[in-house]
Scaffold this motif. Structure first.
Motif, PDB file in Angstrom:
ATOM      1  N   UNK A 279       0.833  -1.208   0.000  1.00  0.00           N
ATOM      2  CA  UNK A 279       0.000   0.000   0.000  1.00  0.00           C
ATOM      3  C   UNK A 279       0.866   1.255   0.000  1.00  0.00           C
ATOM      4  N   UNK A 280       1.927   1.252   0.799  1.00  0.00           N
ATOM      5  CA  UNK A 280       2.823   2.407   0.866  1.00  0.00           C
ATOM      6  C   UNK A 280       3.448   2.696  -0.493  1.00  0.00           C
ATOM      7  N   UNK A 281       3.824   1.655  -1.217  1.00  0.00           N
ATOM      8  CA  UNK A 281       4.534   1.826  -2.478  1.00  0.00           C
ATOM      9  C   UNK A 281       3.616   2.183  -3.640  1.00  0.00           C
ATOM     10  N   UNK A 282       2.318   2.216  -3.391  1.00  0.00           N
ATOM     11  CA  UNK A 282       1.378   2.787  -4.354  1.00  0.00           C
ATOM     12  C   UNK A 282       1.070   4.229  -3.982  1.00  0.00           C
ATOM     13  N   UNK A 283       0.749   4.479  -2.718  1.00  0.00           N
ATOM     14  CA  UNK A 283       0.317   5.803  -2.285  1.00  0.00           C
ATOM     15  C   UNK A 283       1.451   6.824  -2.334  1.00  0.00           C
ATOM     16  N   UNK A 284       2.650   6.444  -1.858  1.00  0.00           N
ATOM     17  CA  UNK A 284       3.752   7.394  -1.812  1.00  0.00           C
ATOM     18  C   UNK A 284       4.193   7.880  -3.181  1.00  0.00           C
ATOM     19  N   UNK A 285       4.564   6.988  -4.103  1.00  0.00           N
ATOM     20  CA  UNK A 285       4.976   7.450  -5.434  1.00  0.00           C
ATOM     21  C   UNK A 285       3.869   8.189  -6.192  1.00  0.00           C
ATOM     22  N   UNK A 286       2.620   7.765  -6.050  1.00  0.00           N
ATOM     23  CA  UNK A 286       1.530   8.451  -6.743  1.00  0.00           C
ATOM     24  C   UNK A 286       1.403   9.885  -6.266  1.00  0.00           C
ATOM     25  N   UNK A 287       1.520  10.090  -4.961  1.00  0.00           N
ATOM     26  CA  UNK A 287       1.462  11.443  -4.408  1.00  0.00           C
ATOM     27  C   UNK A 287       2.618  12.282  -4.922  1.00  0.00           C
ATOM     28  N   UNK A 288       3.824  11.709  -4.942  1.00  0.00           N
ATOM     29  CA  UNK A 288       4.994  12.449  -5.435  1.00  0.00           C
ATOM     30  C   UNK A 288       4.830  12.819  -6.909  1.00  0.00           C
ATOM     31  N   UNK A 289       4.360  11.888  -7.728  1.00  0.00           N
ATOM     32  CA  UNK A 289       4.195  12.154  -9.158  1.00  0.00           C
ATOM     33  C   UNK A 289       3.139  13.219  -9.412  1.00  0.00           C
TER      34      UNK A 289
ATOM     35  N   UNK B 293      11.225  18.388 -13.385  1.00  0.00           N
ATOM     36  CA  UNK B 293      12.008  18.025 -12.207  1.00  0.00           C
ATOM     37  C   UNK B 293      11.794  16.585 -11.773  1.00  0.00           C
ATOM     38  N   UNK B 294      10.926  15.865 -12.463  1.00  0.00           N
ATOM     39  CA  UNK B 294      10.492  14.570 -11.983  1.00  0.00           C
ATOM     40  C   UNK B 294      11.650  13.584 -11.851  1.00  0.00           C
ATOM     41  N   UNK B 295      12.539  13.541 -12.821  1.00  0.00           N
ATOM     42  CA  UNK B 295      13.654  12.611 -12.748  1.00  0.00           C
ATOM     43  C   UNK B 295      14.553  12.898 -11.564  1.00  0.00           C
ATOM     44  N   UNK B 296      14.861  14.189 -11.335  1.00  0.00           N
ATOM     45  CA  UNK B 296      15.756  14.552 -10.235  1.00  0.00           C
ATOM     46  C   UNK B 296      15.108  14.332  -8.875  1.00  0.00           C
ATOM     47  N   UNK B 297      13.834  14.675  -8.745  1.00  0.00           N
ATOM     48  CA  UNK B 297      13.157  14.470  -7.468  1.00  0.00           C
ATOM     49  C   UNK B 297      13.019  12.979  -7.168  1.00  0.00           C
ATOM     50  N   UNK B 298      12.644  12.198  -8.191  1.00  0.00           N
ATOM     51  CA  UNK B 298      12.511  10.757  -7.989  1.00  0.00           C
ATOM     52  C   UNK B 298      13.841  10.132  -7.600  1.00  0.00           C
ATOM     53  N   UNK B 299      14.927  10.540  -8.278  1.00  0.00           N
ATOM     54  CA  UNK B 299      16.231   9.936  -7.980  1.00  0.00           C
ATOM     55  C   UNK B 299      16.753  10.386  -6.627  1.00  0.00           C
TER      56      UNK B 299
END
Length: 432
Positions: A326-336, A343-349
């Motif tokens: 559940x965490x690995x769906x909610x967290x990345x979706x919120x960040x995206x 900035x998406x590549x730099x923030x994700x990395x």
């Protein structure tokens, strides 16, 4: 986050889903096989820790710079080239295994290079998904739920038993299987639509762009909270993973095939957690849901630490897997949904780098505690870390902060937003 009015996932997403599903099957094979291959070479916990840590070191050395490169490069091309290179790379340990020349240093070197390829692939995939779908939180949750569910099913359900079974045929066999999965994934990713980069090329140094991405994460409380959870979590989970094969064998009495089934129990929970993540987010609010899943992870690892047989350890890992899924769906979706495309590549990395840089600490912590004390000590330490992390980050990703961050990020999707066309205009979303 509601799902009303959410448009259909595009056809390209189906190919991306298939590519990651195939690759995840190979990852599941190697995830079960590699610790067992290492165990055929040594019984020293610290030697096993070296192999585990090697795969995470690329994030420590190249994480933020890798994200800046991904923001400059074509993201689809980055993905398929990374997969193709990893496929070729796996031929080396497979040949060494066939020639009975496999060693811990070779496994560690291959793990490092595979981790470097994973850095570029994962960062590009994370940035490519919102480019393909748009930045609607509900649509991203649907997509990430499907991706995570397929990844869990393949790397957890099908992969570990297959890896254990293939290992019985020879140490090279699971490595070749993983190589084939990477090559198939590369071919599928290459067929995806090539999307334009969010911004044109600019005359700015790579290091300056990398620093801008890192600064964006550290200046925003929600993004920092989202990054700290997996960072502290990785110290705990890698400490557990480092000794899990040995713990299962020596303390739980589990054989090689049983170890694969134990990992499958964790994946069962992960599949369920990925499936109900959106429901939890709607019911509790994304911030509260993330806090609850973090607390459940810590309690589940505590249950694993106290287990004396597989009938207790299996359900404990299943509960932990559900919370992680559940965490690995909610967290990345919120960040995206929050971060501008350029900035998406730099923030994700940057976020992933914090998590992966913590992993070597977890690996050596697990190996040291097991050597200095006993095999249960790393598990108890991991549970304590997870529960402490939950208390520290709960206010950083509260429902109130999450809702404010999404409101502040909404105008950034428009073409007239100043930061959308000027990468030097880096301002963090409003934080309370």
């Amino acid at each position: 986050m509601t799902t009303s009015g959410v448009r259909k996932l595009p056809a390209g997403f189906g190919r991306l889903w298939t590519a990651q599903t195939v690759s995840s099957l190979g990852d599941g094979v190697s995830h079960a096989a590699l610790p067992l291959i290492a165990l055929t070479l040594t019984r020293e916990p610290m030697a096993l820790a070296v192999v585990t840590a090697a795969g995470t070191l690329p994030w420590l050395l190249f994480g933020v710079v890798g994200g800046a490169l991904v923001d400059r490069w074509d993201r689809r091309r980055t993905m398929w080239v990374a997969d193709a290179v990893r496929a070729v790379l796996l031929v080396i340990p497979a040949a060494a295994a066939a020639l009975d020349a496999l060693s811990i240093p070779l496994l560690a070197a291959v793990a490092f290079l595979l981790g470097l390829g994973g850095l570029f692939f994962d960062t590009a995939a994370t940035a490519y998904l919102p480019d393909l779908l748009g930045r609607g939180p509900a649509l991203l949750e649907r997509a990430n739920s499907r991706l995570r569910g397929a990844q869990t099913a393949m790397s957890g359900f099908a992969g570990p038993p297959a890896g254990s079974a293939l290992l019985a045929l020879g140490r090279a066999v699971p490595l070749i299987a993983d190589a084939v999965s990477f090559m198939l994934s590369a071919l599928l990713v290459r067929s995806l639509p090539a999307l334009p980069r969010p911004v044109p090329e600019v005359r700015e140094s790579l290091l300056r762009q990398a620093r801008a991405g890192a600064s964006y994460v550290f200046r925003d409380r929600v993004l920092l909270g989202l990054a700290l959870r997996p960072a502290v979590g990785n110290v705990a989970f890698i400490a557990v993973e480092t000794v899990l094969a040995l713990f299962a064998h020596d303390r739980l009495g589990i054989d090689t095939y049983g170890f694969g089934l134990l990992l499958t129990a964790e994946a069962t929970g992960g599949l369920l957690g990925a499936g109900i993540a959106s429901h939890l987010g709607r019911r509790l609010g994304t911030g509260t849901a993330l806090t609850c899943t973090a607390a459940v992870e810590g309690l589940a690892i505590l249950g694993l630490a106290s287990a004396s047989n597989p009938y207790v350890a299996g359900p404990a890992l299943a509960v932990c897997g559900a919370a992680m899924g559940a965490t690995m769906v909610l967290g990345p979706s919120l960040r995206q949904a929050m971060v501008p495309a350029h900035l998406m590549g730099r923030v994700a990395s940057t976020s992933r780098m914090l998590a992966m840089c913590a992993a070597p600490i977890g690996a050596f912590l697990g190996g040291w505690l097991a050597t200095a004390y006993n095999l249960r000590t790393p598990l108890y330490a991991a549970a304590a870390l997870l529960l402490a992390m939950t208390a520290v980050t709960a206010s950083m990703t509260s429902n109130r902060r999450v809702e404010a961050a999404l409101r502040a990020a909404a105008p950034a999707d428009g073409p007239d937003h100043p930061a959308a066309n000027d990468p030097t205009q880096v301002t963090a979303p409003n934080s309370l």
